[in-house]
Design an enzyme around this catalytic site. Structure first.
Site, PDB file in Angstrom:
ATOM      1  N   ARG A 154       5.478  46.039  46.782  1.00 16.09           N
ATOM      2  CA  ARG A 154       4.402  45.735  47.388  1.00 16.09           C
ATOM      3  C   ARG A 154       3.740  47.269  47.803  1.00 16.09           C
ATOM      4  NH1 ARG A 154       0.555  42.428  49.018  1.00 16.09           N
ATOM      5  NH2 ARG A 154       1.711  40.410  48.287  1.00 16.09           N
ATOM      6  N   HIS A 203       7.554  31.187  54.667  1.00 15.86           N
ATOM      7  CA  HIS A 203       7.529  32.404  53.591  1.00 15.86           C
ATOM      8  C   HIS A 203       9.117  32.785  53.536  1.00 15.86           C
ATOM      9  CE1 HIS A 203       6.807  36.182  51.769  1.00 15.86           C
ATOM     10  NE2 HIS A 203       7.633  36.894  52.765  1.00 15.86           N
ATOM     11  N   ASP A 253     -17.168  32.665  73.642  1.00  7.56           N
ATOM     12  CA  ASP A 253     -16.280  32.660  72.710  1.00  7.56           C
ATOM     13  C   ASP A 253     -15.000  32.018  73.131  1.00  7.56           C
ATOM     14  OD1 ASP A 253     -16.162  33.225  70.175  1.00  7.56           O
ATOM     15  OD2 ASP A 253     -14.659  35.151  70.413  1.00  7.56           O
ATOM     16  N   ASP A 310       5.258  29.916  43.646  1.00  3.42           N
ATOM     17  CA  ASP A 310       5.351  30.991  44.882  1.00  3.42           C
ATOM     18  C   ASP A 310       5.402  29.938  46.186  1.00  3.42           C
ATOM     19  OD1 ASP A 310       5.741  33.385  46.340  1.00  3.42           O
ATOM     20  OD2 ASP A 310       4.295  34.436  45.177  1.00  3.42           O
ATOM     21  N   LYS A 368       9.435  43.200  41.828  1.00  8.82           N
ATOM     22  CA  LYS A 368       7.755  43.530  42.414  1.00  8.82           C
ATOM     23  C   LYS A 368       8.128  44.679  43.501  1.00  8.82           C
ATOM     24  CE  LYS A 368       5.455  40.936  45.246  1.00  8.82           C
ATOM     25  NZ  LYS A 368       4.857  39.789  45.700  1.00  8.82           N
TER      26      LYS A 368
HETATM   27  C1  R5P Z   1       5.178  37.466  49.007  1.00  5.40           C
HETATM   28  O1  R5P Z   1       6.243  38.014  49.143  1.00  5.40           O
HETATM   29  C2  R5P Z   1       4.702  36.197  48.681  1.00  5.40           C
HETATM   30  O2  R5P Z   1       6.067  35.357  48.445  1.00  5.40           O
HETATM   31  C3  R5P Z   1       3.534  36.087  47.825  1.00  5.40           C
HETATM   32  O3  R5P Z   1       3.876  36.428  46.739  1.00  5.40           O
HETATM   33  C4  R5P Z   1       2.461  36.727  48.615  1.00  5.40           C
HETATM   34  O4  R5P Z   1       2.367  36.523  49.981  1.00  5.40           O
HETATM   35  C5  R5P Z   1       0.935  36.642  47.900  1.00  5.40           C
HETATM   36  O5  R5P Z   1       0.211  37.525  48.498  1.00  5.40           O
HETATM   37  P1  R5P Z   1      -1.015  37.814  47.457  1.00  5.40           P
HETATM   38  O6  R5P Z   1      -1.392  36.709  46.881  1.00  5.40           O
HETATM   39  O7  R5P Z   1      -1.966  38.806  48.689  1.00  5.40           O
HETATM   40  O8  R5P Z   1      -0.329  38.894  46.522  1.00  5.40           O
END
Ligand code: R5P
Length: 331
Positions: A211, A145, A53, A235, A209
């Site tokens: 998470r 990001h 690997d 995004d 939003k």
């Molecule tokens: C989150 O803060 C990012 O901007 C994206 O919305 C996120 O990474 C998308 O992830 P997923 O498609 O798994 O919701």
């Protein structure tokens, strides 16, 4: 004070570092497209995996004194992609490269940019440390990001934006885009959404939003007005498409007309393609920073589209090589 200008001579000219672009395995079509735009061949190298690997990389041409750009995106298998890039940087330095730039179109670990739960690693910083330790002199990336991840690097770097590509795409498929609304799926993407709204001269809205897990998110409210209007969701990336599904659903429930989506990085992991295939949107576009396999495009029910950012990377590489400004590419 007098300034002396040395006349260029054939000897000085011959000492200019040649521009050489190489690629790891993660996104060779993008690397080839960058080279096509630059009008140079993709450098010859190969990577093999031993039965235990371990990886070995080998350049098949001289790098001596060269201005080397290594294109490697951090896509599945991410750990192998990172390891291969580290080995390529190390091998280039050992082969007397003049300067090595790590070209990372998608820096996936940028999502790990803070200690938001106990006893975790800030991997975005760790990977930056590893690249520098391997010998990278510069980096070039696109749509981190969060932009401050740039600060994890001590070496100089250029952070490209796909905003221009995304907004031009919307304008090309929706001629009256200025009547629409750009919708940010969360607070983190509001700045990007606002920049694109300005380019489209359109409205702007945002979702609050929360998470819940890697694959689940919960929208709490939509700030703005989408009723009866074309909505453009933007995004940094789509991974599992959990955020996207919730964003589309809330926009639809509030009376959005057509919904178009464009993001920089189309990772499409886990359930993403299945989710997108049955999603009430006209199109989901992403840039070719991540290679999307044909099978995924075919399984998306005609929803997926790919936007080309190779010209942008080629221009940036050309400007870095010649010492010209990179920011001018965005004005
Ligand atoms: C989150 O803060 C990012 O901007 C994206 O919305 C996120 O990474 C998308 O992830 P997923 O498609 O798994 O919701």
């Amino acid at each position: 004070m007098s300034v002396s200008h040395r006349a260029s001579s054939p000897v000085l000219e011959s000492r200019r570092s040649p521009l050489l672009v190489f690629a790891g395995q993660s996104n060779r079509p993008l690397a080839q497209a960058i080279c096509d735009n630059l009008g140079i061949p993709l450098g010859k190298s190969k990577t093999e995996k031993f039965t235990n690997d371990n990886l070995i990389v080998h350049y098949e041409e001289s790098l001596r004194e060269g201005d080397i750009f290594i294109v490697q995106t951090f896509s599945n298998p991410v750990s192998d992609s990172i390891m291969e890039l580290l080995l390529m940087i190390d091998a280039a330095k050992s082969a007397s490269a003049g300067r090595v730039t790590a070209v990372i179109p998608y820096y996936s670990y940028a999502r790990s940019d803070k200690k938001d739960s106990p006893r975790i690693s800030i991997a975005g910083r760790l990977v930056a440390d590893l690249l520098q330790e391997a010998g990278a002199d510069r980096f070039l990336t696109m749509t981190l990001h969060s932009p401050q991840v740039h600060g994890f690097f001590k070496i100089p770097g250029d952070h490209l934006s796909a905003d221009m590509v995304l907004s031009q795409h919307f304008k090309s498929i929706v001629p009256d885009a200025h009547n629409g609304v750009v919708l940010a799926p969360d607070a983190g993407s509001i700045k990007r959404a606002s920049q694109i709204a300005r380019r489209l001269d359109s409205g702007l809205a945002m979702i609050d939003k929360e998470r819940l897990s890697d694959t689940e998110v919960r929208p709490r409210a939509l700030i703005g007005d989408v009723e009866g209007r074309t909505v453009f969701i933007v995004d940094d990336e789509i991974s599992t498409a959990g955020s996207l599904v919730e964003t589309v659903n809330i926009a639809r429930s509030l009376g959005a007309k057509d919904v178009y989506v464009a993001v920089t990085h189309g990772v499409y992991s886990g359930p993403a393609i299945q989710r997108i295939a049955s999603l009430d949107v006209t199109q989901v576009a992403s840039c070719n920073t991540v290679l999307v396999p044909e099978e995924k495009i075919a399984a998306s029910n005609g929803k997926l589209a790919v936007l080309d950012v190779a010209p942008l990377f080629a221009n940036a590489i050309s400007n870095i090589h010649t010492g010209a400004s990179v920011s001018t590419l965005f004005t």
